[in-house]
Design a protein around this motif. Sequence first.
Motif, PDB file in Angstrom:
ATOM      1  N   SER A 134       0.867  -1.336   0.088  1.00  0.00           N
ATOM      2  CA  SER A 134       0.098   0.071  -0.097  1.00  0.00           C
ATOM      3  C   SER A 134       0.904   1.253   0.154  1.00  0.00           C
ATOM      4  O   SER A 134       1.827   1.303   0.574  1.00  0.00           O
ATOM      5  CB  SER A 134      -0.918   0.044   1.190  1.00  0.00           C
ATOM      6  N   ILE A 135       0.337   2.376  -0.836  1.00  0.00           N
ATOM      7  CA  ILE A 135       0.859   3.726  -0.649  1.00  0.00           C
ATOM      8  C   ILE A 135      -0.225   4.686  -0.643  1.00  0.00           C
ATOM      9  O   ILE A 135      -1.448   4.234  -0.785  1.00  0.00           O
ATOM     10  CB  ILE A 135       1.641   4.034  -1.782  1.00  0.00           C
ATOM     11  N   PRO A 136      -0.115   5.909  -0.131  1.00  0.00           N
ATOM     12  CA  PRO A 136      -1.184   6.930  -0.132  1.00  0.00           C
ATOM     13  C   PRO A 136      -1.875   6.795  -1.640  1.00  0.00           C
ATOM     14  O   PRO A 136      -1.122   6.937  -2.655  1.00  0.00           O
ATOM     15  CB  PRO A 136      -0.330   8.084   0.361  1.00  0.00           C
ATOM     16  N   GLN A 293       0.617  -0.556   7.639  1.00  0.00           N
ATOM     17  CA  GLN A 293       1.410  -1.494   8.084  1.00  0.00           C
ATOM     18  C   GLN A 293       1.788  -2.959   7.376  1.00  0.00           C
ATOM     19  O   GLN A 293       1.146  -3.988   7.382  1.00  0.00           O
ATOM     20  CB  GLN A 293       0.425  -2.162   9.118  1.00  0.00           C
ATOM     21  N   PRO A 294       2.660  -2.649   6.540  1.00  0.00           N
ATOM     22  CA  PRO A 294       3.000  -3.825   5.437  1.00  0.00           C
ATOM     23  C   PRO A 294       3.595  -4.939   6.196  1.00  0.00           C
ATOM     24  O   PRO A 294       3.460  -5.964   5.637  1.00  0.00           O
ATOM     25  CB  PRO A 294       4.251  -3.028   4.731  1.00  0.00           C
ATOM     26  N   GLU A 295       4.201  -4.903   7.244  1.00  0.00           N
ATOM     27  CA  GLU A 295       4.641  -6.088   8.096  1.00  0.00           C
ATOM     28  C   GLU A 295       3.458  -6.832   8.712  1.00  0.00           C
ATOM     29  O   GLU A 295       3.476  -8.230   8.564  1.00  0.00           O
ATOM     30  CB  GLU A 295       5.548  -5.679   9.097  1.00  0.00           C
ATOM     31  N   ALA A 296       2.279  -6.063   8.960  1.00  0.00           N
ATOM     32  CA  ALA A 296       1.302  -6.892   9.358  1.00  0.00           C
ATOM     33  C   ALA A 296       0.511  -7.475   8.160  1.00  0.00           C
ATOM     34  O   ALA A 296       0.003  -8.817   8.302  1.00  0.00           O
ATOM     35  CB  ALA A 296       0.097  -5.887  10.121  1.00  0.00           C
ATOM     36  N   VAL A 297       0.251  -6.999   6.915  1.00  0.00           N
ATOM     37  CA  VAL A 297      -0.163  -7.340   5.969  1.00  0.00           C
ATOM     38  C   VAL A 297       0.565  -8.729   5.244  1.00  0.00           C
ATOM     39  O   VAL A 297       0.100  -9.723   5.108  1.00  0.00           O
ATOM     40  CB  VAL A 297      -0.125  -6.321   4.645  1.00  0.00           C
ATOM     41  N   SER A 298       1.794  -8.541   5.297  1.00  0.00           N
ATOM     42  CA  SER A 298       2.528  -9.874   5.187  1.00  0.00           C
ATOM     43  C   SER A 298       2.533 -10.804   5.926  1.00  0.00           C
ATOM     44  O   SER A 298       2.183 -12.276   5.445  1.00  0.00           O
ATOM     45  CB  SER A 298       4.326  -9.387   5.139  1.00  0.00           C
ATOM     46  N   LEU A 319      -7.903   4.285   4.793  1.00  0.00           N
ATOM     47  CA  LEU A 319      -6.635   3.618   5.412  1.00  0.00           C
ATOM     48  C   LEU A 319      -6.658   2.047   5.833  1.00  0.00           C
ATOM     49  O   LEU A 319      -5.853   1.404   5.896  1.00  0.00           O
ATOM     50  CB  LEU A 319      -6.480   4.250   6.738  1.00  0.00           C
ATOM     51  N   SER A 320      -7.902   1.567   5.334  1.00  0.00           N
ATOM     52  CA  SER A 320      -8.317  -0.098   5.895  1.00  0.00           C
ATOM     53  C   SER A 320      -8.022  -0.683   4.787  1.00  0.00           C
ATOM     54  O   SER A 320      -8.326  -0.436   3.568  1.00  0.00           O
ATOM     55  CB  SER A 320      -9.628   0.056   6.482  1.00  0.00           C
ATOM     56  N   LEU A 321      -7.300  -2.153   5.034  1.00  0.00           N
ATOM     57  CA  LEU A 321      -7.556  -3.167   4.187  1.00  0.00           C
ATOM     58  C   LEU A 321      -8.438  -4.319   4.997  1.00  0.00           C
ATOM     59  O   LEU A 321      -8.374  -4.369   6.018  1.00  0.00           O
ATOM     60  CB  LEU A 321      -6.209  -3.958   3.783  1.00  0.00           C
ATOM     61  N   TRP A 322      -9.240  -5.112   4.230  1.00  0.00           N
ATOM     62  CA  TRP A 322     -10.013  -6.237   5.053  1.00  0.00           C
ATOM     63  C   TRP A 322      -9.604  -7.502   4.506  1.00  0.00           C
ATOM     64  O   TRP A 322      -9.453  -7.557   3.342  1.00  0.00           O
ATOM     65  CB  TRP A 322     -11.648  -5.715   4.845  1.00  0.00           C
ATOM     66  N   MET A 323      -9.433  -8.538   5.491  1.00  0.00           N
ATOM     67  CA  MET A 323      -9.072  -9.634   4.991  1.00  0.00           C
ATOM     68  C   MET A 323      -9.813 -10.783   5.966  1.00  0.00           C
ATOM     69  O   MET A 323     -10.500 -10.426   6.972  1.00  0.00           O
ATOM     70  CB  MET A 323      -7.606  -9.824   5.499  1.00  0.00           C
ATOM     71  N   ALA A 324      -9.863 -12.141   5.627  1.00  0.00           N
ATOM     72  CA  ALA A 324     -10.524 -13.079   6.240  1.00  0.00           C
ATOM     73  C   ALA A 324      -9.883 -14.519   5.895  1.00  0.00           C
ATOM     74  O   ALA A 324      -9.113 -14.586   4.916  1.00  0.00           O
ATOM     75  CB  ALA A 324     -11.939 -13.208   5.564  1.00  0.00           C
ATOM     76  N   LYS A 325     -10.102 -15.481   6.653  1.00  0.00           N
ATOM     77  CA  LYS A 325      -9.659 -16.857   6.746  1.00  0.00           C
ATOM     78  C   LYS A 325     -10.639 -17.810   7.215  1.00  0.00           C
ATOM     79  O   LYS A 325     -11.054 -17.389   8.226  1.00  0.00           O
ATOM     80  CB  LYS A 325      -8.509 -16.874   7.347  1.00  0.00           C
ATOM     81  N   ASP A 326     -10.836 -19.120   6.431  1.00  0.00           N
ATOM     82  CA  ASP A 326     -11.763 -19.789   6.821  1.00  0.00           C
ATOM     83  C   ASP A 326     -10.726 -20.750   7.793  1.00  0.00           C
ATOM     84  O   ASP A 326      -9.791 -20.978   7.760  1.00  0.00           O
ATOM     85  CB  ASP A 326     -12.119 -20.757   5.578  1.00  0.00           C
TER      86      ASP A 326
END
Length: 327
Positions: A134-136, A293-298, A319-326
């Motif tokens: 992510s970048i601005p 928070q690239p380290e969190a995304v990774s 500012l947000s990204l949303w993620m999920a896991k089964d």
Amino acid sequence: MTTTTTIELVGWDDPDAARLRTAQQAELRDLYGDDDIGHAMTGETIVAMLLLRADGEAVACGAIRDASDELGEGVGELKRMYVLPAHRGRGHSRAVLRELERLAEQKGFRRLVLETGVLQASAIGLYLSEGYRSIPNFGQYAAEAESRCFAKDLGGTTQRTPRTGERPTVTLTRTHWDDPVATALRLAMWHDIEVRYPELVARTPGGFAADDPQQGVGALSTVIAWLDGRPVGCATLRAARDGYPAGSGELKKVWVDDDARGSGAARALLAAVEDDARAHGLTSVVLQTGIRQPEAVSLYLSAGYRPVVPFFDPTGDFLSLWMAKDV
């Protein structure tokens, strides 16, 4: 039956390329209810237009625009990445992306940027998995809260320094939200957020003291990670709120002290929360993280989380990204 695929460089006005770009814009219009900001883009600054053909049929495309005038020397912008719906899930977009990167390097570009939208979770997943971060929001997308912008530096990847010595043993304990140790860890996380997202903290009335109890409403389990008797991280599983996916719980307040990063504490916390989700009869874990928070995304990507469309109203959220896991 084997499908034969080819990728070819064509002119911007190639009829098949024009047809695919028109289909892409119609799909974006249906998805977002309005024309894409760049729908009227011409081929004036396009330096490469690719078509992928499957058994001779043009089914995917992508382009590079020279963005050096606006974004600096050596910067190109990925444009018009698109795969016909009937041909998705076959690796075509990844193949086009990698060929565009090869061409970009060949043409002297050192960095590629792109814009996509919060409702295009599969596109965000593709870019993240290919090393974009992510970048601005840039240029014409700067004021668009539904836009997410990403970038990747070309020319190889930085090698991580291998860990030496024995990995420390991480111990986990389960507790409740109001446990003083867990509260102190979340306060440390809050101070980190103050640095990364000062605008969020500035518009939170009452600061940590007011916000933290609200965040804990619906907490199902809280886990603390310890190293050598010292608490170094925390994570919480919270019950889903209105509008969240059926059967989901939310991963909240994942934080590990800088000194403990690389110890395995973060992965241990994720695994514990996922175990707790299964114990509560849940079928997925969702989370919201931030673009700074690239380290969190990774971490989340490597743990099997994938981008999803927002599970609550994202209006005004840049500012947000949303993620999920089964689970």
